[in-house]
Design a protein around this motif. Structure first.
Motif, PDB file in Angstrom:
ATOM      1  N   THR A  25       0.584  67.521  55.350  1.00 37.87           N
ATOM      2  CA  THR A  25      -1.187  67.401  54.022  1.00 37.87           C
ATOM      3  C   THR A  25       0.210  67.630  52.695  1.00 37.87           C
ATOM      4  N   LEU A  26       0.557  68.418  51.723  1.00 39.78           N
ATOM      5  CA  LEU A  26       0.761  67.955  50.120  1.00 39.78           C
ATOM      6  C   LEU A  26       1.984  67.138  50.102  1.00 39.78           C
ATOM      7  N   ALA A  27       2.780  66.868  51.248  1.00 35.45           N
ATOM      8  CA  ALA A  27       3.803  65.477  51.696  1.00 35.45           C
ATOM      9  C   ALA A  27       3.419  64.476  51.290  1.00 35.45           C
ATOM     10  N   ASN A  28       1.926  64.660  52.444  1.00 37.69           N
ATOM     11  CA  ASN A  28       1.565  63.033  52.403  1.00 37.69           C
ATOM     12  C   ASN A  28       0.464  62.947  50.879  1.00 37.69           C
ATOM     13  N   LYS A  29       0.264  63.792  50.414  1.00 42.76           N
ATOM     14  CA  LYS A  29      -0.284  63.674  48.774  1.00 42.76           C
ATOM     15  C   LYS A  29       0.865  62.896  48.109  1.00 42.76           C
ATOM     16  N   THR A  30       1.646  64.303  48.396  1.00 41.86           N
ATOM     17  CA  THR A  30       2.608  63.835  47.023  1.00 41.86           C
ATOM     18  C   THR A  30       3.152  62.312  47.068  1.00 41.86           C
ATOM     19  N   GLU A  32       0.836  59.845  47.864  1.00 44.57           N
ATOM     20  CA  GLU A  32      -0.457  59.329  47.297  1.00 44.57           C
ATOM     21  C   GLU A  32       0.004  59.274  45.808  1.00 44.57           C
ATOM     22  N   ILE A  33      -0.220  59.981  45.222  1.00 45.41           N
ATOM     23  CA  ILE A  33       0.611  60.729  43.351  1.00 45.41           C
ATOM     24  C   ILE A  33       1.879  59.251  43.420  1.00 45.41           C
ATOM     25  N   ALA A  34       2.711  59.754  44.005  1.00 45.93           N
ATOM     26  CA  ALA A  34       3.570  58.367  43.983  1.00 45.93           C
ATOM     27  C   ALA A  34       3.310  57.228  44.018  1.00 45.93           C
ATOM     28  N   SER A  35       2.668  56.750  44.492  1.00 46.12           N
ATOM     29  CA  SER A  35       2.360  55.521  44.797  1.00 46.12           C
ATOM     30  C   SER A  35       0.894  54.878  43.934  1.00 46.12           C
ATOM     31  N   GLY A  36       0.675  55.719  42.917  1.00 48.48           N
ATOM     32  CA  GLY A  36      -0.392  55.404  41.963  1.00 48.48           C
ATOM     33  C   GLY A  36      -1.778  55.619  42.240  1.00 48.48           C
ATOM     34  N   ASN A  37      -2.074  56.783  43.209  1.00 46.65           N
ATOM     35  CA  ASN A  37      -3.636  57.382  43.817  1.00 46.65           C
ATOM     36  C   ASN A  37      -3.523  58.409  42.962  1.00 46.65           C
ATOM     37  N   PHE A  38      -4.605  59.066  42.397  1.00 44.05           N
ATOM     38  CA  PHE A  38      -4.288  59.984  41.514  1.00 44.05           C
ATOM     39  C   PHE A  38      -5.814  60.996  41.412  1.00 44.05           C
ATOM     40  N   ASP A  39      -6.155  59.765  42.868  1.00 42.36           N
ATOM     41  CA  ASP A  39      -8.064  61.035  43.142  1.00 42.36           C
ATOM     42  C   ASP A  39      -7.748  60.972  44.833  1.00 42.36           C
ATOM     43  N   ILE A  40      -6.971  62.705  44.465  1.00 47.74           N
ATOM     44  CA  ILE A  40      -6.825  62.305  46.057  1.00 47.74           C
ATOM     45  C   ILE A  40      -7.792  64.237  45.846  1.00 47.74           C
ATOM     46  N   ASP A  41      -7.732  64.678  46.582  1.00 49.52           N
ATOM     47  CA  ASP A  41      -8.575  65.652  47.072  1.00 49.52           C
ATOM     48  C   ASP A  41      -7.536  66.578  48.398  1.00 49.52           C
ATOM     49  N   ILE A  42      -7.502  67.704  48.220  1.00 55.47           N
ATOM     50  CA  ILE A  42      -6.142  69.078  49.154  1.00 55.47           C
ATOM     51  C   ILE A  42      -6.467  69.132  49.795  1.00 55.47           C
ATOM     52  N   ASP A  43      -7.408  69.573  50.778  1.00 53.49           N
ATOM     53  CA  ASP A  43      -8.006  70.216  52.094  1.00 53.49           C
ATOM     54  C   ASP A  43      -7.420  71.129  52.124  1.00 53.49           C
ATOM     55  N   GLU A  49       0.027  81.531  49.245  1.00 56.89           N
ATOM     56  CA  GLU A  49       0.430  80.547  48.361  1.00 56.89           C
ATOM     57  C   GLU A  49       0.118  79.038  48.395  1.00 56.89           C
ATOM     58  N   LEU A  50       0.655  78.725  49.424  1.00 58.25           N
ATOM     59  CA  LEU A  50      -0.181  77.154  49.627  1.00 58.25           C
ATOM     60  C   LEU A  50      -1.792  77.260  49.513  1.00 58.25           C
ATOM     61  N   GLY A  51      -2.180  77.144  49.535  1.00 61.19           N
ATOM     62  CA  GLY A  51      -3.592  77.638  49.054  1.00 61.19           C
ATOM     63  C   GLY A  51      -3.349  77.207  47.393  1.00 61.19           C
ATOM     64  N   ARG A  52      -2.989  78.321  46.682  1.00 64.81           N
ATOM     65  CA  ARG A  52      -2.071  77.680  45.458  1.00 64.81           C
ATOM     66  C   ARG A  52      -1.942  76.921  44.726  1.00 64.81           C
ATOM     67  N   LEU A  53      -0.783  76.696  45.645  1.00 67.77           N
ATOM     68  CA  LEU A  53       0.568  75.315  45.149  1.00 67.77           C
ATOM     69  C   LEU A  53      -0.906  73.783  45.498  1.00 67.77           C
ATOM     70  N   SER A  54      -2.158  73.890  46.402  1.00 67.59           N
ATOM     71  CA  SER A  54      -2.862  73.453  46.579  1.00 67.59           C
ATOM     72  C   SER A  54      -3.221  72.827  45.205  1.00 67.59           C
ATOM     73  N   LEU A  55      -3.757  74.287  44.791  1.00 71.82           N
ATOM     74  CA  LEU A  55      -4.575  73.657  43.987  1.00 71.82           C
ATOM     75  C   LEU A  55      -4.167  73.276  42.578  1.00 71.82           C
ATOM     76  N   ASP A  56      -3.291  73.306  42.516  1.00 67.22           N
ATOM     77  CA  ASP A  56      -1.966  73.297  41.082  1.00 67.22           C
ATOM     78  C   ASP A  56      -1.737  71.581  41.386  1.00 67.22           C
ATOM     79  N   PHE A  57      -1.414  71.212  42.898  1.00 68.82           N
ATOM     80  CA  PHE A  57      -1.356  69.874  43.002  1.00 68.82           C
ATOM     81  C   PHE A  57      -2.994  69.159  42.537  1.00 68.82           C
ATOM     82  N   ALA A  61      -2.553  66.781  39.357  1.00 67.54           N
ATOM     83  CA  ALA A  61      -3.296  64.806  39.851  1.00 67.54           C
ATOM     84  C   ALA A  61      -4.242  64.978  38.650  1.00 67.54           C
ATOM     85  N   LYS A  62      -5.063  66.019  38.614  1.00 67.38           N
ATOM     86  CA  LYS A  62      -6.011  65.144  37.528  1.00 67.38           C
ATOM     87  C   LYS A  62      -5.733  65.121  36.594  1.00 67.38           C
ATOM     88  N   LYS A  63      -5.429  65.788  35.155  1.00 64.56           N
ATOM     89  CA  LYS A  63      -4.213  66.152  34.499  1.00 64.56           C
ATOM     90  C   LYS A  63      -3.332  63.993  33.771  1.00 64.56           C
TER      91      LYS A  63
END
Length: 308
Positions: A25-30, A32-43, A49-57, A61-63
């Motif tokens: 999931t994180l890899a796919n969202k990454t 999306e970010i690389a392609s310019g889509n910053f409106d991501i929702d990592i569920d 650690e993975l949960g905290r990493l997804s929140l940081d991601f 993206a929002k910043k």
């Protein structure tokens, strides 16, 4: 044994659900970010650690999206500023060229004519003097706009009584208004005070009243009102002139802008009066607003920060 085999499959499934799937999931969202889509929702709902990493991601993206908006706004502001600067330069070039063309033209004709035609000679000299004076006014006013545009005030600031200045200027301008049988009605609250420069405030009022006289109708009244409202001294100058159509209002404060087909009774206008007023008002962190209706008149409102 079969039990061990099923346990192994169960463990593999749990690992897939808890680790492999979130990583995918994180890899796919990454991507999306690389392609310019910053409106991501990592569920990924987990406290590890993975949960905290997804929140940081998501936070990252929002910043990034916020910073991109700031950069885009700055870019658009620079483009608009560049356009305004070009328009201003083009206007300056045109406006300075006009009197110079007249001066040079009459000078050359007078030289060739060798002063044999006294009537034309006097007309030419009058035109040269008139255009030279207009050119001088234009240059002085351009310098004035440049000075007022600076925030580092290079003139004396002190507590001044705006009420007294308004009344004084109105009294001075009555002599000009009377030439066209126009009255100036003054309604000013007492002891309206700001931190400012007396000459600059006078300049604002002279320009506003001068415009009201130039463009107001003969045999009418100009109303001048001043009071405090929401921390600002509100100065209103209202005339009963031809008014300004809505399509021209947004440009009326721009340097050199003149209302098309304006029926002014005085020639030699440089189109810089309101631009000077705007630059002075904004240098005080004030506000200028113009409301107008064709065939009814114009109201100019200047708001300056008040002090007690």
């Amino acid at each position: 044994s079969i039990g061990v085999f099923f346990i192994s499959i169960l463990i593999a499934y749990i690992i897939s659900k808890k680790i492999t799937k979130p990583i995918i999931t994180l890899a796919n969202k990454t991507k999306e970010i690389a392609s310019g889509n910053f409106d991501i929702d990592i569920d990924i709902n987990s406290d590890d650690e993975l949960g905290r990493l997804s929140l940081d991601f998501e936070t990252m993206a929002k910043k990034i999206k916020h910073q991109i908006k700031i950069i885009e706004k700055d870019r658009d502001d620079l483009i608009e500023l560049s356009k305004k600067q070009k328009r201003f330069f083009d206007n300056v070039t045109h406006e300075l060229k006009t009197p110079m063309t007249t001066i040079i033209g009459y000078s050359e004709v007078l030289k060739d004519n060798q002063f044999t035609d006294e009537k034309f000679f006097n007309k030419g000299i009058d035109r040269i003097i008139s255009e030279a004076n207009r050119l001088n006014r234009m240059i002085v006013q351009l310098i004035e706009i440049s000075r007022n545009s600076k925030k580092d005030f290079d003139y004396e600031l002190k507590k001044i009584n705006v009420s007294k200045i308004i009344i004084s200027i109105c009294e001075d301008m009555i002599h000009k208004s009377q030439k066209y049988n126009m009255k100036i009605d003054v309604d000013v609250k007492e002891n309206l005070k700001i931190i400012g420069n007396e000459d600059k405030i006078k300049e604002i009022l002279i320009n506003l009243l001068d415009n009201a006289i130039k463009y107001g109708k003969i045999n009418t009244t100009i109303y001048v009102k001043a009071e405090v409202n929401d921390g600002y001294i509100n100065i209103k100058v209202v005339d009963s002139g031809e008014g300004i159509c809505e399509s021209e209002l947004e440009n009326i404060l721009s340097p050199f802008y003149r209302v098309s087909k304006s029926d002014t009774r005085e020639i030699g206008s440089t189109g810089l009066g309101l631009a000077i007023v705007k630059s002075i008002v904004e240098s005080y962190n004030g506000i200028i607003e113009i409301q107008s209706e064709v065939n009814k008149g114009t109201m100019v409102l200047v708001k300056l920060p008040a002090i007690s």
